[in-house]
Write a protein that holds these residues in place. Structure first.
Motif, PDB file in Angstrom:
ATOM      1  N   UNK A 173       0.975  -1.004   0.146  1.00  0.00           N
ATOM      2  CA  UNK A 173       0.008  -0.059  -0.053  1.00  0.00           C
ATOM      3  C   UNK A 173       0.616   1.123   0.128  1.00  0.00           C
ATOM      4  N   UNK A 174       1.512   1.221   0.909  1.00  0.00           N
ATOM      5  CA  UNK A 174       2.910   2.240   0.887  1.00  0.00           C
ATOM      6  C   UNK A 174       4.245   2.055  -0.007  1.00  0.00           C
ATOM      7  N   UNK A 175       3.708   1.253  -1.342  1.00  0.00           N
ATOM      8  CA  UNK A 175       4.495   2.296  -2.285  1.00  0.00           C
ATOM      9  C   UNK A 175       6.130   1.346  -2.407  1.00  0.00           C
ATOM     10  N   UNK A 176       5.933   0.276  -1.570  1.00  0.00           N
ATOM     11  CA  UNK A 176       7.701   0.334  -1.363  1.00  0.00           C
ATOM     12  C   UNK A 176       8.170  -0.294  -2.802  1.00  0.00           C
ATOM     13  N   UNK A 177       8.794  -0.886  -3.143  1.00  0.00           N
ATOM     14  CA  UNK A 177       9.939  -1.863  -3.976  1.00  0.00           C
ATOM     15  C   UNK A 177       9.653  -2.599  -2.896  1.00  0.00           C
ATOM     16  N   UNK A 178       9.693  -3.787  -3.457  1.00  0.00           N
ATOM     17  CA  UNK A 178      10.117  -5.158  -3.147  1.00  0.00           C
ATOM     18  C   UNK A 178      11.643  -5.934  -2.763  1.00  0.00           C
ATOM     19  N   UNK A 179      11.360  -5.656  -1.563  1.00  0.00           N
ATOM     20  CA  UNK A 179      13.340  -6.035  -0.625  1.00  0.00           C
ATOM     21  C   UNK A 179      13.115  -7.496  -1.443  1.00  0.00           C
ATOM     22  N   UNK A 180      12.802  -8.146  -1.100  1.00  0.00           N
ATOM     23  CA  UNK A 180      12.881  -9.524  -1.377  1.00  0.00           C
ATOM     24  C   UNK A 180      13.020 -10.068  -2.588  1.00  0.00           C
ATOM     25  N   UNK A 181      12.622  -9.153  -3.918  1.00  0.00           N
ATOM     26  CA  UNK A 181      12.691  -8.923  -4.906  1.00  0.00           C
ATOM     27  C   UNK A 181      14.270  -8.525  -5.771  1.00  0.00           C
ATOM     28  N   UNK A 182      14.408  -7.781  -4.897  1.00  0.00           N
ATOM     29  CA  UNK A 182      15.585  -7.363  -5.277  1.00  0.00           C
ATOM     30  C   UNK A 182      16.693  -7.654  -4.272  1.00  0.00           C
ATOM     31  N   UNK A 183      16.242  -9.443  -3.698  1.00  0.00           N
ATOM     32  CA  UNK A 183      17.497  -9.406  -3.087  1.00  0.00           C
ATOM     33  C   UNK A 183      18.067  -8.780  -1.597  1.00  0.00           C
ATOM     34  N   UNK A 184      17.458  -8.205  -1.264  1.00  0.00           N
ATOM     35  CA  UNK A 184      17.569  -8.140  -0.057  1.00  0.00           C
ATOM     36  C   UNK A 184      16.658  -8.512   0.984  1.00  0.00           C
ATOM     37  N   UNK A 185      17.283  -9.155   2.482  1.00  0.00           N
ATOM     38  CA  UNK A 185      16.285  -9.407   3.179  1.00  0.00           C
ATOM     39  C   UNK A 185      15.738  -9.408   3.693  1.00  0.00           C
ATOM     40  N   UNK A 186      13.494  -9.668   4.183  1.00  0.00           N
ATOM     41  CA  UNK A 186      12.885  -8.562   5.154  1.00  0.00           C
ATOM     42  C   UNK A 186      11.715 -10.126   5.824  1.00  0.00           C
TER      43      UNK A 186
END
Ligand code: SF4
Ligand code: SF4
Ligand code: SF4
Lengths: 261, 414
Positions: A173-186
């Protein structure tokens, strides 16, 4: 006047911690005043001079019960209160102090204070390790809107509910790019929502301070994390706030051990 | 047997401590009973990027100060010099931090003592207009923190070498409008605290603060004393000693073996020439030997940092912003020190890293640790200089005195 007499008796207590959750409470400003009008604050060390230890309808506890005095007070508060609520991640899951376990503590007392020192601290465990807790307001720090929501529900005699959705839901909802898709843990996918994904919006990972949500797919997330982080890193994410959760012990730990073998 | 005036915890201070007085021997001691969290141990084995995530949790009242002290220490270790935008934004974060913390202390913890109330919320009923002003200052300082740091408590946007995210121009303009609207509230605060009846006390204080260009709280590189005995920040560990006492979970600090006071009063004593136009006028009424005047100094700082926030935002808008994150240099020293003036005084973080970025050593000296020795000494002076006062009166005055130092026992035991 009759309504006056029925005001709920509330106590706000803090054990060892950073007091940031009480700062959040004060940050409610006008909304805090509105809440305070509906209750009687019988005990709040940080907020007032005159404090009593009678029976409480509602006790909010911030912080981690590390010393024997704190553990004793916690047990006393349990006896004297109808509802006992954990306020913030230090109270609900042990929080940042719980990164260090009892064995490690002994070593660091010596290094930091020297061999002569008699430690006061026993261990850094969540409230639930000692007493039954009626509801956990997670968050490091707690979120203003969540405080109001839970207090409203408690004041109207309802049992507050945990959020059914994850941090990811609010993150999208906040419109953030997903970290996981970019290889960053979350840890957003397994974490209870309610914070508005505030850390991810600021550019940091979600470390799960709002607690593991119901029906979280932990194995699924572990499989994804495995692709981008080593075992140590995954462990560091889960031990930031979640070390004393059932899920960490029953799923994450065994998973790591399997990975090892 | 020593009789205690107060076995109960001192109310309205951050953290847990009590004052113990031996009435026959007339000796005062400050017992800190906060549990040990052992942050310096928690950090070892964590990554460089996690340090400034973890250390704000030392203190929810000054998390931005801890966050930036850590970032600076790690940047020092990695040979990083952040760009001018980053420095301006961090200084802006610090102005928000100072106002947040001082407003909380002055209105919610200290003021009730001076106007005969039990708690700040009583002020809301008695003088809603005044209380409204306090709330507006709290709001604007929280908004600075939300806008630049990502959250009012525990930052989310800061990183080694810069920011994950910097604010856009329109949110800065919004902040500017809020600040302009609350200017009268900041001036009113300085006037209010100038008019309070502070108890008299000559505690013969040595005051200590970081010093740099102007009224610097983010980038002072000298530890400066009112007794003209300065040290470079690099020598912080030798100059500021910490002593373990059996009755306290917090260590007691000293500067070259002498008791010193740090915080707002010390900053004005050392850096007063750098105060803003409006704030400077009020500084004249300060008594630099009376620790109760730390409250007044904090009020003057609210006005100063309010002015400074406006100046910084105007500069950021005018010069434009560069969000580049600076990368580590080649062959960095891997050992670094980060020092800032936190609301309660000089804060020092030291971090050693391994090549792979893992922390091998951490040392943290908080302002309250440095103040504890002075708090005890001033309490003693108060006892000695009021032989005729009743125990009740002394108890009240001593608690007010402890509160005037604005101790953060949470920070002191970290
Ligand atoms: S949960 Fe976090 S913010 Fe709240 S008291 Fe603990 S460390 Fe501070
Ligand atoms: S960044 Fe994290 S919280 Fe956001 S959607 Fe991706 S996994 Fe979920
Ligand atoms: S994003 Fe994650 S770590 Fe941050 S507040 Fe929300 S639940 Fe906590």
């Amino acid at each position: 006047m009759q309504r006056e007499a029925k005001k709920l008796k509330v106590g706000i207590f803090d054990f060892t911690d950073c007091e940031g959750c009480q700062v959040k409470l004060v940050s409610l400003r006008e909304r805090l005043l509105a809440l305070l009008e509906r209750v009687e604050i019988v005990n709040w060390r940080l907020g007032q001079e005159k404090n009593r230890m009678d029976r409480f309808d509602l006790v909010l506890i911030e912080g981690c019960p590390i010393t024997q005095d704190e553990i004793d007070l916690l047990k006393l508060l349990r006896e004297r209160s109808t509802h006992l609520i954990g306020f913030g991640t230090c109270a609900t899951m042990g929080g940042i102090p719980a990164i260090m376990d009892q064995k490690e503590r002994a070593k660091w007392y010596n290094k930091i204070y020297g061999p002569q020192y008699k430690p006061r601290g026993i261990d850094s465990l969540p409230l639930t390790s000692y007493v039954k807790v009626d509801f956990l307001i997670h968050g490091c720090p707690v979120d203003e809107n969540e405080i109001v929501r839970v207090m409203e529900e408690l004041l109207s005699g309802k049992k507050p509910a945990y959020r059914g959705y994850s941090v990811c839901f609010q993150c999208k909802l906040a419109g953030n790019p997903c970290r996981l898709i970019n290889g960053k843990p979350c840890l957003g996918p397994v974490t209870q929502g309610g914070c508005g994904a505030i850390c991810v919006s600021g550019g940091s990972p979600c470390y799960g301070c709002f607690g593991i949500r119901d029906t979280a797919q932990i194995e699924g997330l572990l499989d994804i994390l495995k692709g981008m982080a080593d075992k140590e890193e995954i462990e560091r994410y889960f031990t930031m706030f979640l070390r004393y959760t059932k899920e960490y012990n029953e799923i994450v730990r065994p998973f790591m051990e399997r990975e090892n073998g | 047997m020593a009789k205690r005036i107060s076995e109960s915890l001192i109310t309205k201070i951050e953290g847990h401590g009590s004052l113990h007085v031996d009435w026959e021997g007339r000796k005062a001691k400050l017992h800190v009973v906060e549990g040990e969290r052992l942050f310096e141990g928690i950090l070892v084995g964590r990554t460089a990027e996690e340090v400034h995530w973890i250390t704000p949790r030392i203190c929810g009242v000054c998390p931005i100060a801890h966050n930036l002290a850590s970032v600076k220490a790690v940047e020092d270790a990695l040979g990083i010099i952040p760009n001018p935008t980053t420095v301006l934004l961090r200084r802006l974060m610090m102005t928000g931090q100072m106002i947040q913390s001082h407003v909380l202390h002055l209105f919610f913890l200290a003021l009730p003592d001076y106007i005969g109330l039990d708690r700040a919320t009583e002020l809301a009923e008695k003088d809603p207009k005044a209380f409204g002003r306090a709330l507006r200052l709290k709001e604007v300082s929280d908004e600075i923190a939300f806008c630049i740091a990502g959250r009012n408590v525990h930052p989310t946007t800061t990183t080694i070498g810069g920011f994950h995210k910097i604010p856009d121009k329109s949110s800065l303009q919004r902040l500017l409008r809020m600040l302009e609207k609350t200017s009268p509230d900041a001036s009113w605060t300085a006037r209010l605290f100038t008019s309070l009846p502070y108890p008299e006390l000559d505690a013969d204080l040595e005051l200590l603060s970081l010093k740099g260009d102007g009224y610097s709280i983010y980038d002072g590189d000298t530890i400066s004393s009112s007794r003209n005995d300065d040290t470079s920040v690099k020598g912080y560990k030798e100059a500021i000693e910490e002593e373990v006492r059996e009755y306290s979970t917090a260590k007691f600090g000293s500067y070259r073996k002498r008791e010193i006071m740090v915080g707002a009063l010390a900053r004005i004593a050392i850096n007063g020439k750098g105060l803003g136009q409006k704030a400077r006028k009020f500084a004249k009424s300060l008594d630099l030997n009376n620790p109760f005047h730390n409250n007044l100094a904090q009020a003057i700082e609210i006005l100063h940092f309010h002015e400074e926030a406006i100046m910084l935002i105007e500069k950021l808008i005018e010069e434009g912003m560069d969000g580049t994150v600076v990368r580590p240099s080649i062959n960095p020293p891997l050992k670094g020190i980060g020092a800032v003036e936190a609301p309660r005084g000089g804060l020092y973080h030291e971090v050693h890293l391994r090549e792979d970025g893992k922390v091998t050593y951490a040392n943290i000296i908080t302002p309250t640790v440095q103040n504890l020795t002075s708090i005890e000494k001033s309490s003693q002076t108060l006892l000695d200089s009021n032989p005729a006062a009743s125990k009740e009166e002394l108890k009240r005055l001593m608690e007010m005195l402890v509160r005037a130092y604005d101790p953060c026992l949470t920070c002191s035991v970290h």
